[in-house]
Design a protein around this motif. Structure first.
Motif, PDB file in Angstrom:
ATOM      1  N   ILE A  96       0.833  -1.223   0.000  1.00  0.00           N
ATOM      2  CA  ILE A  96       0.000   0.000   0.000  1.00  0.00           C
ATOM      3  C   ILE A  96       0.862   1.265   0.000  1.00  0.00           C
ATOM      4  N   ASP A  97       2.178   1.131  -0.198  1.00  0.00           N
ATOM      5  CA  ASP A  97       3.035   2.315  -0.150  1.00  0.00           C
ATOM      6  C   ASP A  97       2.624   3.305  -1.241  1.00  0.00           C
ATOM      7  N   GLY A  98       2.501   4.562  -0.835  1.00  0.00           N
ATOM      8  CA  GLY A  98       2.127   5.634  -1.752  1.00  0.00           C
ATOM      9  C   GLY A  98       0.656   5.710  -2.080  1.00  0.00           C
ATOM     10  N   GLU A  99      -0.154   4.804  -1.524  1.00  0.00           N
ATOM     11  CA  GLU A  99      -1.576   4.785  -1.875  1.00  0.00           C
ATOM     12  C   GLU A  99      -2.429   5.551  -0.864  1.00  0.00           C
ATOM     13  N   ASP A 100      -3.595   5.973  -1.334  1.00  0.00           N
ATOM     14  CA  ASP A 100      -4.598   6.560  -0.445  1.00  0.00           C
ATOM     15  C   ASP A 100      -5.485   5.422   0.036  1.00  0.00           C
ATOM     16  N   LEU A 103      -9.592   2.340   5.412  1.00  0.00           N
ATOM     17  CA  LEU A 103      -9.841   1.103   6.157  1.00  0.00           C
ATOM     18  C   LEU A 103     -11.341   0.997   6.401  1.00  0.00           C
ATOM     19  N   ILE A 104     -11.941  -0.095   5.910  1.00  0.00           N
ATOM     20  CA  ILE A 104     -13.394  -0.251   5.974  1.00  0.00           C
ATOM     21  C   ILE A 104     -13.761  -1.221   7.099  1.00  0.00           C
ATOM     22  N   GLU A 105     -14.542  -0.735   8.052  1.00  0.00           N
ATOM     23  CA  GLU A 105     -14.998  -1.573   9.174  1.00  0.00           C
ATOM     24  C   GLU A 105     -16.527  -1.621   9.207  1.00  0.00           C
ATOM     25  N   ASP A 106     -17.052  -2.710   9.752  1.00  0.00           N
ATOM     26  CA  ASP A 106     -18.492  -2.746   9.995  1.00  0.00           C
ATOM     27  C   ASP A 106     -18.837  -2.027  11.298  1.00  0.00           C
ATOM     28  N   ILE A 107     -17.945  -2.166  12.292  1.00  0.00           N
ATOM     29  CA  ILE A 107     -18.189  -1.481  13.559  1.00  0.00           C
ATOM     30  C   ILE A 107     -16.867  -1.155  14.243  1.00  0.00           C
ATOM     31  N   VAL A 108     -16.801   0.030  14.814  1.00  0.00           N
ATOM     32  CA  VAL A 108     -15.706   0.386  15.713  1.00  0.00           C
ATOM     33  C   VAL A 108     -16.315   0.467  17.107  1.00  0.00           C
ATOM     34  N   ASP A 109     -15.709  -0.298  17.995  1.00  0.00           N
ATOM     35  CA  ASP A 109     -16.277  -0.475  19.327  1.00  0.00           C
ATOM     36  C   ASP A 109     -15.294   0.063  20.370  1.00  0.00           C
ATOM     37  N   THR A 110     -14.496  -0.846  20.958  1.00  0.00           N
ATOM     38  CA  THR A 110     -13.488  -0.383  21.913  1.00  0.00           C
ATOM     39  C   THR A 110     -12.424   0.456  21.215  1.00  0.00           C
ATOM     40  N   GLY A 111     -12.198   0.175  19.927  1.00  0.00           N
ATOM     41  CA  GLY A 111     -11.163   0.871  19.164  1.00  0.00           C
ATOM     42  C   GLY A 111      -9.851   0.098  19.085  1.00  0.00           C
ATOM     43  N   PHE A 112      -9.730  -0.995  19.846  1.00  0.00           N
ATOM     44  CA  PHE A 112      -8.466  -1.740  19.874  1.00  0.00           C
ATOM     45  C   PHE A 112      -8.091  -2.279  18.493  1.00  0.00           C
ATOM     46  N   THR A 113      -9.058  -2.876  17.810  1.00  0.00           N
ATOM     47  CA  THR A 113      -8.769  -3.454  16.494  1.00  0.00           C
ATOM     48  C   THR A 113      -8.322  -2.368  15.526  1.00  0.00           C
ATOM     49  N   THR A 114      -9.064  -1.298  15.498  1.00  0.00           N
ATOM     50  CA  THR A 114      -8.766  -0.213  14.561  1.00  0.00           C
ATOM     51  C   THR A 114      -7.421   0.425  14.873  1.00  0.00           C
ATOM     52  N   ARG A 115      -7.127   0.626  16.148  1.00  0.00           N
ATOM     53  CA  ARG A 115      -5.839   1.231  16.503  1.00  0.00           C
ATOM     54  C   ARG A 115      -4.691   0.347  16.029  1.00  0.00           C
ATOM     55  N   TYR A 116      -4.814  -0.947  16.272  1.00  0.00           N
ATOM     56  CA  TYR A 116      -3.767  -1.875  15.848  1.00  0.00           C
ATOM     57  C   TYR A 116      -3.590  -1.826  14.326  1.00  0.00           C
ATOM     58  N   LEU A 117      -4.714  -1.866  13.610  1.00  0.00           N
ATOM     59  CA  LEU A 117      -4.622  -1.879  12.150  1.00  0.00           C
ATOM     60  C   LEU A 117      -4.069  -0.566  11.613  1.00  0.00           C
ATOM     61  N   LEU A 118      -4.456   0.543  12.201  1.00  0.00           N
ATOM     62  CA  LEU A 118      -3.920   1.843  11.775  1.00  0.00           C
ATOM     63  C   LEU A 118      -2.410   1.890  11.974  1.00  0.00           C
ATOM     64  N   THR A 120      -0.334  -0.622  12.178  1.00  0.00           N
ATOM     65  CA  THR A 120       0.312  -1.578  11.277  1.00  0.00           C
ATOM     66  C   THR A 120       0.365  -1.038   9.852  1.00  0.00           C
ATOM     67  N   LEU A 121      -0.763  -0.524   9.378  1.00  0.00           N
ATOM     68  CA  LEU A 121      -0.815  -0.045   7.993  1.00  0.00           C
ATOM     69  C   LEU A 121      -0.004   1.236   7.810  1.00  0.00           C
ATOM     70  N   ALA A 122       0.018   2.093   8.823  1.00  0.00           N
ATOM     71  CA  ALA A 122       0.793   3.336   8.721  1.00  0.00           C
ATOM     72  C   ALA A 122       2.268   3.033   8.503  1.00  0.00           C
ATOM     73  N   GLY A 123       2.742   1.924   9.062  1.00  0.00           N
ATOM     74  CA  GLY A 123       4.141   1.536   8.913  1.00  0.00           C
ATOM     75  C   GLY A 123       4.498   1.073   7.510  1.00  0.00           C
ATOM     76  N   ARG A 124       3.502   0.922   6.663  1.00  0.00           N
ATOM     77  CA  ARG A 124       3.748   0.452   5.289  1.00  0.00           C
ATOM     78  C   ARG A 124       3.796   1.588   4.268  1.00  0.00           C
ATOM     79  N   GLY A 125       3.788   2.813   4.765  1.00  0.00           N
ATOM     80  CA  GLY A 125       4.021   3.971   3.906  1.00  0.00           C
ATOM     81  C   GLY A 125       2.912   4.383   2.959  1.00  0.00           C
ATOM     82  N   PRO A 126       1.640   4.317   3.372  1.00  0.00           N
ATOM     83  CA  PRO A 126       0.593   4.823   2.479  1.00  0.00           C
ATOM     84  C   PRO A 126       0.693   6.343   2.342  1.00  0.00           C
ATOM     85  N   ASN A 127       0.164   6.885   1.254  1.00  0.00           N
ATOM     86  CA  ASN A 127       0.123   8.344   1.098  1.00  0.00           C
ATOM     87  C   ASN A 127      -0.837   8.951   2.109  1.00  0.00           C
ATOM     88  N   SER A 128      -1.958   8.254   2.352  1.00  0.00           N
ATOM     89  CA  SER A 128      -2.911   8.684   3.379  1.00  0.00           C
ATOM     90  C   SER A 128      -3.620   7.450   3.903  1.00  0.00           C
TER      91      SER A 128
END
Ligand code: PRP
Length: 188
Positions: A96-100, A103-118, A120-128
Motif C-alpha cells: 500500500i506504499d504511496g496509496e490513499d 480502512l473499511i470496518e463494519d463497527i468500531v467499538d473499543t477501538g483496539f482493532t482499529t488502533r492496531y490496524l492503523l 500496522t498499515l501506517a508503517g507500510r508507507g501509504p500516502n494517506s
C-alpha cells in the motif's frame, strides 16, 4: 414493508432503505475528499465485506480493494468482544506504499482493532490512511481512534445485520437489527 424478524430479534434499528441511503451519502463524502485520486479500500474480514461492496458500488472515484483477516488472542474481553490483542491472520495481497487507503470496518467499538490496524498499515508507507465504518459505538470506546467517515452512531446494544453476526448468523440481513440479549448472551 413489514419484515419478518428472526428469533431473538427485538427490533429494527436501521431499515435496509435507511442503510442504503446513508451509504450513498457517505460515498459522496468520500468522493468529495478523494476527487482526482485512486482509492484503496481495505476490508477487515469478515464483517465489513457487506459494507465494502455496497460502499464501493456507490463510490465514483476509481477504487481497488484488498482484504485483511485478523484474529484476537489473550482471552475474551468481559463483554466477549475484542480483547485488545490483535494479530493479522490474513495479510493484504498487495503493498500500500504511496496509496490513499481507506480502512473499511463494519463497527468500531473499543477501538483496539482499529488502533492496531492503523498502526500496522501506517508503517507500510501509504500516502494517506483513514477509517470508514458502518457503525460507530463510541459509548464502548476505550482507545481513541480517528473515525473520519461513519454511517451511524449506535447505542450500547447488541446489533446484527449488514455484516454483523450472532454466532456467525445474520450477517446477510439488509437491515441493522437489535437482538434481545435475554437468553442469548451478549455478543456482537
Ligand atoms: C468486529 C469489527 C471490528 C472489531 C471492532 O470484528 O469488525 O474488526 O470487532 O471491535 P473493537 O473496536 O472493540 O476492536 P469481530 O471481532 O466481531 O469479527 P467479524 O468481523 O469476523 O465478525
Amino acid at each position: 414493508m413489514d419484515v419478518a424478524l428472526p428469533p431473538g430479534m427485538e427490533r429494527i434499528l436501521f431499515t435496509e432503505e435507511q442503510v442504503a441511503a446513508r451509504v450513498r451519502e457517505v460515498a459522496a463524502e468520500i468522493d468529495a475528499k478523494y476527487q482526482g485520486r485512486e482509492l484503496k479500500l481495505i476490508s477487515v474480514l469478515k464483517g465489513s465485506v457487506f459494507f465494502l461492496t455496497a460502499l464501493a458500488r456507490a463510490i465514483t472515484v476509481p477504487v481497488k480493494i484488498d482484504f485483511l483477516g485478523i484474529s484476537s488472542f489473550g482471552g475474551p474481553a468481559k463483554d466477549g468482544h475484542s480483547p485488545g490483542l490483535v494479530r493479522i491472520a490474513k495479510d493484504l495481497d498487495e503493498p500500500i506504499d504511496g496509496e490513499d487507503v481507506l480502512l473499511i470496518e463494519d463497527i468500531v467499538d473499543t477501538g483496539f482493532t482499529t488502533r492496531y490496524l492503523l498502526q500496522t498499515l501506517a508503517g507500510r508507507g501509504p500516502n494517506s490512511l483513514a477509517i470508514c465504518t458502518l457503525l460507530d459505538r463510541t459509548v464502548r470506546r476505550i482507545v481513541q481512534v480517528p473515525v473520519e467517515f461513519r454511517c451511524f452512531e449506535i447505542p450500547d446494544r447488541f446489533v446484527v445485520g449488514c455484516g454483523l453476526d450472532y454466532r456467525q448468523l445474520y450477517r446477510n440481513l439488509g437491515y441493522i437489527g437489535v437482538m434481545n440479549p435475554d437468553g442469548l448472551g451478549k455478543h456482537s
